[in-house]
Design an enzyme around this catalytic site. Sequence first.
Site, PDB file in Angstrom:
ATOM      1  CE  LYS A 112      -3.981  -2.278   0.528  1.00 51.68           C
ATOM      2  NZ  LYS A 112      -3.558  -3.682   0.555  1.00 51.68           N
TER       3      LYS A 112
HETATM    4  C1  LIG Z   1      -4.156  -4.800   0.120  1.00 51.05           C
HETATM    5  C2  LIG Z   1      -3.334  -6.014   0.080  1.00 51.05           C
HETATM    6  C3  LIG Z   1      -3.583  -7.027  -0.860  1.00 51.05           C
HETATM    7  C4  LIG Z   1      -4.727  -6.955  -1.846  1.00 51.05           C
HETATM    8  O1  LIG Z   1      -4.527  -5.949  -2.803  1.00 51.05           O
HETATM    9  P1  LIG Z   1      -5.757  -5.427  -3.671  1.00 51.05           P
HETATM   10  O2  LIG Z   1      -5.217  -4.291  -4.451  1.00 51.05           O
HETATM   11  O3  LIG Z   1      -6.800  -5.006  -2.691  1.00 51.05           O
HETATM   12  O4  LIG Z   1      -6.218  -6.553  -4.521  1.00 51.05           O
HETATM   13  C5  LIG Z   1      -2.745  -8.125  -0.874  1.00 51.05           C
HETATM   14  N1  LIG Z   1      -1.737  -8.237   0.016  1.00 51.05           N
HETATM   15  C6  LIG Z   1      -1.490  -7.290   0.931  1.00 51.05           C
HETATM   16  C7  LIG Z   1      -0.382  -7.511   1.898  1.00 51.05           C
HETATM   17  C8  LIG Z   1      -2.259  -6.144   0.990  1.00 51.05           C
HETATM   18  O5  LIG Z   1      -1.985  -5.212   1.907  1.00 51.05           O
END
Ligand SMILES: *Cc1c(COP(=O)(O)O)cnc(C)c1O
Length: 494
Positions: A112
């Site tokens: 993120k």
């Molecule tokens: C948010 C997240 C995901 C999923 O990503 P999306 O963009 O919501 O599909 C997968 N792994 C981790 C560690 C995340 O923080």
Amino acid sequence: MNLLYQSTRSNTAPITASQAILKGLAEDGGLFVPESIPALKVSLKELSNMTYQQTAYEVMKLFFTDFTEEELKSCISNAYDEKFDTTEIAPLKEAGGFYYLELFHGSTIAFKDMALSILPHLLTTAAKKNQVTDEIVILTATSGDTGKAALAGFAEVPGTKIIVFYPKDGVSPIQEKQMVTQKGDNTYVVGIDGNFDDAQNGVKAMFNNKALAESLKAKGYVFSSANSINIGRLVPQIVYYVYAYASLLRKGVIAEGEKINVSVPTGNFGNILAAYFAKEMGVPLNKLVCASNENKVLFDFFDTGIYNRKREFILTSSPSMDILISSNLERLLYLAAGRDSEKTLALMNGLSKEGEYVITPEMKANMDGITGGFATEAQTAETIKAVYEKTGYVLDTHTAVGASVYERYKEESSDNTKVIIASTASPYKFTRSVMEAIDPKYGSLGDFELVDELSRISGVSVPAAIEEIRSAKVLHDRVCKTEEMQEVVEGILK
Ligand SMILES: *Cc1c(COP(=O)(O)O)cnc(C)c1O
């Protein structure tokens, strides 16, 4: 030429990139999509000699066309700086024949950060460009990682407040500790008694509540979103797929034009949608593998063309993927329907009223570059253990879902194309699940004993993000019922 953005749910007048970033969600509840997906203007060969920041500029300038060169470069250099613990920003690590694209070197050690370290800069620049003088209130629902990354990105950013809702019993102990210890007078963290979908629905309802918007406007506030529905998150995520391909080219792993596959552990469909956009821009990507955990609503969707959220919500060891309503899928639906907003609106209404929808065979055919797969809890744990024992490399639980699903895809398809696995979190963020997968004997250790043991067995030093929370004070203890989310927000913005 100015690239404009259109809602997925109606044909109202398109708006500029900076306006779309400010709004987050369209007024009709739809998501913003660029009127066309631009092609890369420089060759991948040229890109292979560029830094992450230079690559980011080459990609983002094509989407954010109403930002000046100076504005965009300033956003990029403020985002991708020493907050990342490697100058590569998104390094590739080979282990067991797969290339892991490590997207967790930012300040909160999950992918993120890749987008949320730049979003505050894009947003405040966009506010200036559009003469917005109201204070921007970032309202966010999190399955664990977005919350902390958004808090870190927006803490102390002048002219903003950030309110994060998370499922009280649906995040890892480290994730929760990271959030509730967040510093900054403009930060608010609230646990709810529901799951992530409840949090996301509550936030969406506030965004769509016109009366609430008016009463806040009168107090000098305007809502915006840091969730992955914001185009200001999607576009920065395209960058690392371009960069990863160019890195493989630079390292001589692939030849120019050689197609590669990508496997993405998926929840809200933001990360994999960015890979889809990269492919549309001209990056030679072949199969995009959408990897789910036991909440396999997306696997079923790509398998059958039926999206059905009426099922049990399962809490897994990969909590950031515990989602039954994948918001960003709406953008793919819109594109696969030939940019038909009426059709998209009908499908989304079906989802909210009946809990399901069915796409046409034509739409399904338009999605055939994406293959779904899922991993059970046992398979995920086995993959962590097997990869560690074979290579010494430790995967986090989410990345392990991506690897596990890809292993089976490879076996079943005999597809030997080289593959990038999006590595979405540091194993330090999910230490307990990771260590217990490697050896059940670790079950008896405390959270921070496990952290030290992980460092010992992996040879990777403990990230600053974890060191910080060892002794940090809890600064947030608000909890509420799902139905009370709006009241809480109104209370904060009194
Ligand atoms: C948010 C997240 C995901 C999923 O990503 P999306 O963009 O919501 O599909 C997968 N792994 C981790 C560690 C995340 O923080």
